[in-house]
Motif scaffolding. Structure first.
Motif, PDB file in Angstrom:
ATOM      1  N   LEU A   1      -4.165 -35.374 -38.130  1.00 42.56           N
ATOM      2  CA  LEU A   1      -3.576 -36.359 -38.952  1.00 42.56           C
ATOM      3  C   LEU A   1      -2.120 -36.538 -38.975  1.00 42.56           C
ATOM      4  CD1 LEU A   1      -6.091 -36.105 -42.184  1.00 42.56           C
ATOM      5  CD2 LEU A   1      -6.126 -37.650 -40.267  1.00 42.56           C
ATOM      6  N   PHE A   2      -1.428 -35.495 -38.891  1.00 40.68           N
ATOM      7  CA  PHE A   2      -0.080 -35.644 -38.917  1.00 40.68           C
ATOM      8  C   PHE A   2       0.504 -36.182 -37.427  1.00 40.68           C
ATOM      9  CE2 PHE A   2       3.820 -33.983 -37.205  1.00 40.68           C
ATOM     10  CZ  PHE A   2       4.852 -34.069 -38.194  1.00 40.68           C
ATOM     11  N   GLY A   3      -0.139 -35.575 -36.487  1.00 44.73           N
ATOM     12  CA  GLY A   3      -0.059 -36.324 -35.048  1.00 44.73           C
ATOM     13  C   GLY A   3      -0.358 -37.571 -34.777  1.00 44.73           C
TER      14      GLY A   3
ATOM     15  N   ARG B   1       6.366 -22.798 -47.309  1.00 46.22           N
ATOM     16  CA  ARG B   1       5.264 -23.501 -47.460  1.00 46.22           C
ATOM     17  C   ARG B   1       5.457 -24.975 -46.995  1.00 46.22           C
ATOM     18  NH1 ARG B   1       2.820 -21.795 -53.304  1.00 46.22           N
ATOM     19  NH2 ARG B   1       1.867 -19.981 -52.674  1.00 46.22           N
ATOM     20  N   LYS B   2       4.653 -25.471 -45.954  1.00 42.00           N
ATOM     21  CA  LYS B   2       4.559 -26.708 -45.351  1.00 42.00           C
ATOM     22  C   LYS B   2       3.869 -27.583 -46.149  1.00 42.00           C
ATOM     23  CE  LYS B   2       4.717 -27.863 -40.739  1.00 42.00           C
ATOM     24  NZ  LYS B   2       4.072 -28.083 -39.432  1.00 42.00           N
ATOM     25  N   TYR B   3       4.283 -28.672 -46.968  1.00 44.25           N
ATOM     26  CA  TYR B   3       3.373 -29.452 -47.659  1.00 44.25           C
ATOM     27  C   TYR B   3       3.112 -30.808 -46.662  1.00 44.25           C
ATOM     28  CZ  TYR B   3       3.896 -27.321 -52.016  1.00 44.25           C
ATOM     29  OH  TYR B   3       3.831 -26.284 -53.197  1.00 44.25           O
ATOM     30  N   TYR B   4       2.194 -31.226 -46.946  1.00 48.79           N
ATOM     31  CA  TYR B   4       1.743 -32.644 -46.510  1.00 48.79           C
ATOM     32  C   TYR B   4       1.711 -33.921 -47.337  1.00 48.79           C
ATOM     33  CZ  TYR B   4       0.352 -29.572 -42.666  1.00 48.79           C
ATOM     34  OH  TYR B   4       0.297 -28.795 -41.368  1.00 48.79           O
TER      35      TYR B   4
ATOM     36  N   GLY C   1       0.361 -31.666 -50.858  1.00 51.29           N
ATOM     37  CA  GLY C   1      -0.328 -30.306 -50.835  1.00 51.29           C
ATOM     38  C   GLY C   1       0.160 -29.588 -49.578  1.00 51.29           C
ATOM     39  N   TYR C   2      -0.157 -28.000 -49.811  1.00 46.55           N
ATOM     40  CA  TYR C   2       0.162 -27.519 -48.586  1.00 46.55           C
ATOM     41  C   TYR C   2      -1.450 -26.956 -48.109  1.00 46.55           C
ATOM     42  CZ  TYR C   2      -0.094 -23.696 -52.128  1.00 46.55           C
ATOM     43  OH  TYR C   2      -0.384 -23.116 -53.219  1.00 46.55           O
TER      44      TYR C   2
ATOM     45  N   VAL D   1       9.046 -28.786 -46.008  1.00 42.91           N
ATOM     46  CA  VAL D   1       8.865 -27.197 -46.046  1.00 42.91           C
ATOM     47  C   VAL D   1       9.615 -27.169 -47.274  1.00 42.91           C
ATOM     48  CG1 VAL D   1       9.680 -25.081 -45.513  1.00 42.91           C
ATOM     49  CG2 VAL D   1       9.002 -26.770 -43.784  1.00 42.91           C
ATOM     50  N   VAL D   2       8.980 -26.190 -48.348  1.00 40.42           N
ATOM     51  CA  VAL D   2       9.452 -25.697 -49.607  1.00 40.42           C
ATOM     52  C   VAL D   2       9.812 -24.264 -49.600  1.00 40.42           C
ATOM     53  CG1 VAL D   2       8.989 -25.314 -52.197  1.00 40.42           C
ATOM     54  CG2 VAL D   2       8.296 -27.592 -50.801  1.00 40.42           C
TER      55      VAL D   2
END
Length: 110
Positions: free
Chosen positions: A53-55, A72-75, A24-25, A63-64
């Protein structure tokens, strides 16, 4: 009871749980948290949690492109994120069980 402090303590776990089944973004993740009942979650808190959390190496991003607006940046959860979610989920369930027992023993639970 003000749930703001409680939410701060479990937002990482909630975000990981929301991403367990589908990527999700930012806004989508926030919407899913609110639909799950975490109405008081703030935009800045969710975006800060995603960055943290990414860090920590628990999420990956991609990216989409979008024709209708900004990309949009998706995680998504990676292996480390799934393992962390499993461990944290066990800790949460144990803690929640203990709290429920304490409240029930004293006739406080609804």
């Amino acid at each position: 009871m003000d749930t703001t402090q409680l939410l701060k303590g479990v937002l990482d776990l909630a975000v990981l749980a929301v991403l367990r089944d589908s990527d999700g973004y930012g806004y989508d993740i926030m919407r899913r948290l609110r639909e799950a009942g975490l109405d008081e979650v703030g935009d800045a808190s969710v975006y800060g949690t995603l960055r943290r959390l990414f860090g920590a190496g628990l999420l990956t991003t991609y990216v989409v492109p979008s024709e209708a607006g900004p990309h949009r940046k998706y995680y998504s959860l990676n292996k480390a994120g799934r393992e962390h979610l499993a461990r944290s989920g066990k800790v949460w369930r144990s803690f929640a069980h203990t709290m429920n027992s304490l409240l029930e023993d004293r006739g406080i639970a609804a």
